[in-house]
Every structure is written in C-alpha cells, then in structure tokens.
Design a protein around this motif. Structure first.
Motif, PDB file in Angstrom:
ATOM      1  N   GLU A 188       1.467  -1.201  -0.640  1.00 28.19           N
ATOM      2  CA  GLU A 188       0.433   0.015  -0.050  1.00 28.19           C
ATOM      3  C   GLU A 188       0.664   1.546  -0.066  1.00 28.19           C
ATOM      4  O   GLU A 188       0.380   2.148  -0.412  1.00 28.19           O
ATOM      5  CB  GLU A 188      -0.952   0.101   1.664  1.00 28.19           C
ATOM      6  CG  GLU A 188      -1.633  -1.361   1.186  1.00 28.19           C
ATOM      7  CD  GLU A 188      -3.011  -1.531  -0.434  1.00 28.19           C
ATOM      8  OE1 GLU A 188      -2.992   0.429  -0.274  1.00 28.19           O
ATOM      9  OE2 GLU A 188      -3.410  -1.924  -0.657  1.00 28.19           O
ATOM     10  N   MET A 189       1.794   1.149   0.551  1.00 29.66           N
ATOM     11  CA  MET A 189       2.869   2.823   0.074  1.00 29.66           C
ATOM     12  C   MET A 189       3.376   2.861  -0.851  1.00 29.66           C
ATOM     13  O   MET A 189       3.176   4.406  -1.191  1.00 29.66           O
ATOM     14  CB  MET A 189       4.005   2.119   0.391  1.00 29.66           C
ATOM     15  CG  MET A 189       5.002   1.045  -0.172  1.00 29.66           C
ATOM     16  SD  MET A 189       7.038   1.205   0.303  1.00 29.66           S
ATOM     17  CE  MET A 189       7.608   2.337  -0.285  1.00 29.66           C
ATOM     18  N   LYS A 190       2.686   1.816  -2.624  1.00 34.28           N
ATOM     19  CA  LYS A 190       2.707   2.621  -3.959  1.00 34.28           C
ATOM     20  C   LYS A 190       4.638   3.334  -3.974  1.00 34.28           C
ATOM     21  O   LYS A 190       5.156   2.084  -3.748  1.00 34.28           O
ATOM     22  CB  LYS A 190       1.729   3.222  -3.938  1.00 34.28           C
ATOM     23  CG  LYS A 190       0.067   3.316  -3.977  1.00 34.28           C
ATOM     24  CD  LYS A 190       0.180   1.935  -4.767  1.00 34.28           C
ATOM     25  CE  LYS A 190      -1.636   1.966  -4.219  1.00 34.28           C
ATOM     26  NZ  LYS A 190      -2.171   0.382  -3.476  1.00 34.28           N
ATOM     27  N   SER A 191       4.812   4.583  -4.449  1.00 32.97           N
ATOM     28  CA  SER A 191       5.781   4.913  -4.439  1.00 32.97           C
ATOM     29  C   SER A 191       6.413   5.744  -3.485  1.00 32.97           C
ATOM     30  O   SER A 191       7.225   6.622  -3.204  1.00 32.97           O
ATOM     31  CB  SER A 191       6.057   5.131  -5.645  1.00 32.97           C
ATOM     32  OG  SER A 191       4.834   6.730  -6.188  1.00 32.97           O
ATOM     33  N   HIS A 192       5.157   6.296  -2.572  1.00 34.87           N
ATOM     34  CA  HIS A 192       5.487   6.575  -1.824  1.00 34.87           C
ATOM     35  C   HIS A 192       6.213   6.996  -0.621  1.00 34.87           C
ATOM     36  O   HIS A 192       6.170   5.877   0.465  1.00 34.87           O
ATOM     37  CB  HIS A 192       4.242   7.749  -1.171  1.00 34.87           C
ATOM     38  CG  HIS A 192       3.048   7.991  -2.079  1.00 34.87           C
ATOM     39  ND1 HIS A 192       3.177   9.603  -2.543  1.00 34.87           N
ATOM     40  CD2 HIS A 192       2.252   7.618  -2.984  1.00 34.87           C
ATOM     41  CE1 HIS A 192       2.628   9.353  -3.616  1.00 34.87           C
ATOM     42  NE2 HIS A 192       1.438   7.920  -3.463  1.00 34.87           N
TER      43      HIS A 192
END
Length: 369
Positions: A188-192
């Motif tokens: 869920e962090m994706k690219s962040h």
C-alpha cells in the motif's frame, strides 16, 4: 479410510537446522484428486523448494521447520498459490478444479489477519468509492476530451488513494505484531516514501527483523531518493539532437517534471492540462520539463513533433526499463508528475490536473508572500 502420509525433509531447509526456525505442520486435503506431487517453497527472488512429497488418497502433510513466518508457495500438481503460514498446526482443503484458495487455510493467524484486512477494505474503502465515485474511468473521460470531467475524476482518484492509505495505516498499527502487516505496508505504500516510512515505523521490532520487514526497509531506501525535501537526482538524459546531457540547474523555478511516453494515451491527454498550467503560470516562474520513457527514439521524436511542446523535452536512455528513474521514483505507471520547489527539491509527487494546479499555485504564492 484414507491414509495420511507424513513426510519430513528437514535437510531440505537451506541454512536452517532442527534447532532453528519455527516448527509447523500443514495438512493438505484435495477433494477431487487422489494422487499427485505436492511441494512447499519459499517465494521471492530466492525461491526454492523446502519440502516435497506425493498425495496418497488425496492427502498429504508437511511437517518440519520454516525459518520464519511469512509467504510460502504451495503447489499441487499444476495448481499453485501463495499462503501466509505462521501457525504450528495448519490445514487446507483444496480442489484441483477450483484451485488453491487462501481463504480455506486454517490455523494461520497471518491468514486470518489478511482476511480481516480485506474485509475492512471492502467495508470502508469500497463503500466510500461506491457512494462517491462518478462511475466513469479516467480513460473513458479522456476519450470524450472532456477536460472539466477529467479534472473532477483526477481529484476523485487522488482522494480515494489518500483514503486507502489511511485505512492501510490504521490496519498496520492494529496488527503491528503480525507478519501480514509488513506485506500490507509494502503493497500500500505505492511509490510514496512518506507512506511507507510511516507504516514501517508502526511495525513491531520483531516484524521489522523478518525477511519481509527487511525487504520493506530496502524498498524504502530505494525510493528515499525521491522523498519530499530531497534534491531531484542528476540523471543522464538524451535531448532531441541525440546528445547525452544532464538536466540544466533545476533551481530558481517551480518545476513540474512530466514522465510520459508516446504510446501512453493518458500522458498525451495530461499534456493538454499541462499546457494550460504552463500558459497561466510561466510568467510567475513555473517551468515544465518532459522526460520520455519511450524505448524507441524515433517514436519519441515523432510524438514531440506532434505535440510541439513549449518546454524542454528529453528521453530517458533506459526507456521504460525498471531501473534508474523508474526505480528511484517508484514509477509503476505513467503519466508520473513531480513538483520541485525553487531549490530543486521534491515538493510533491503523483499530482495531476487541477490538484497539480493547486499545488503549483500554493508554491508560487508562498514565494510571493
């Protein structure tokens, strides 16, 4: 009466002895096949078979040691699935026709946490989306060339992304001492970087020390280069003349970096919004730089000619390969936009259209105050 065969192969554990790891037992029951091959393997880059055996009357039991709780791959004949194993006594009933369903695994706390998290997303996120979504996809709106609708859909999508992260963060906090929480955080962090760091810090020290915890930490280190407040990396790029160059100094302007490709329809649509943004704010110190992720130089040049961009355009020599720019910025899809402040530092990522405009205005107004 069916015969239950137990097969122990501790020596198959690489780097793990009978005194190390976690003892486990996994009973497998196949309802519609009596014979066949079964294996249990480690997943990921270091995938390897830990245990293997043969079904007898549709049953088999793995028994031995796994180095740590986590995700393992169960294969029965041609069917396979990844399961979260962290129990001492576990069992699963499968059908060769329907496949191996993780929901049927019993005795694994991590699997129960996984199901609880999925149910929470269904109850909260999906309900909110259903009640608030317009019903149109961004792709559908782009085919209509409806810029107002596209702005609305983009705001909607980014709002949903923030909502999904907030739910994931709360779940990671709730289940911080379970291995599934680390997998959830990584997904869920994706690219962040900021999202990932916040969730990683919520994990218990024990989970952080597991392989998935270390993998999440490595992922954070890879994308930390694009964390808010960091300098934009000094990449080697190709200009339209075919020369390999480095970007001009990114200091002194509010800069929007647009990562795109000629074959990407949404990218070409996004450029229409970027043109309006550039026209409205260039006189206040806004600069736009396009970086193509095209593998083909010829297709990139053709697209540049078609778009007639009023700002500088470059190509990533590595194209869309997952290294360099893609890895550093965590790019999973394009268009991917980055906003830099006047010091050339990351100020925002993955903003689009009217949300991007709002951020640019905010930065420009802050400079004028």
């Amino acid at each position: 009466m069916k015969v239950l065969v137990l097969f122990v192969l501790v020596t198959g554990m690489m780097g793990c002895s009978s005194q190390e790891g976690k003892s486990f037992r996994l009973k497998v029951n196949v309802t519609d096949v009596d014979t066949g091959q079964v294996t249990l393997a480690v997943t990921g880059e270091n995938s390897r078979v830990l245990y293997s055996g043969k079904l007898v009357d549709g049953q088999y039991a793995f028994e031995g040691i796994i180095q740590e709780p986590g995700l393992y791959r169960l294969k029965i004949n041609e069917r396979q699935a990844d399961l979260f194993l962290d129990g001492n006594e576990m069992s699963i009933t499968v059908s060769s026709q329907q496949g191996i369903r993780g929901d049927s695994l019993r005795g694994s706390r991590a699997n129960e946490v996984r199901k609880a998290c999925l149910a929470t997303f269904n109850d909260l996120y999906d309900k909110v989306v259903e009640e608030n979504a317009s019903g149109l996809s961004i792709f559908q709106a782009s085919t209509r060339n409806d810029q107002v609708l596209l702005d609305s859909l983009m705001s909607e999508r980014l709002w949903f992304d923030d909502l999904r992260f907030s739910i994931a963060r709360d779940l990671v906090k709730k289940y911080s001492d379970n291995v599934y929480a680390a997998y959830l955080a990584s997904e869920e962090m994706k690219s962040h970087y900021e999202w990932g760091k916040e969730m990683y810090d919520l994990l218990s020290p024990e989970i952080q020390q597991l392989s998935i915890g270390k993998t999440l930490k490595d992922k954070l280190e890879r994308v930390s280069v694009s964390a808010i407040g960091q300098d934009f990396p000094d990449y080697l790029l190709e200009n339209e003349a075919g020369d390999t160059i480095r970007l001009d100094s990114l200091k002194g302007y509010i800069t929007v970096i647009d990562c795109w490709a000629s074959w990407c329809g949404p990218c070409r649509s996004e450029m229409k919004s970027l043109r309006r943004l550039y026209k409205d704010f260039a006189h206040m110190g806004l600069r736009v730089v396009s970086i193509s992720m095209d593998d083909s130089r010829e297709k990139w040049l053709k697209a540049c000619q078609e778009e007639q961009l009023p700002w500088k355009s470059y190509r990533n020599p590595r194209g869309y390969k997952k290294d360099g720019i893609r890895t550093d910025l965590g790019i999973e899809g394009i268009p991917y936009l980055v906003v830099l402040d006047r010091e050339g530092k990351f100020a925002a990522k993955e903003l689009h259209r009217n949300v991007l405009r709002k951020k640019v205005q905010e930065l420009l107004n802050a400079e004028s105050e």
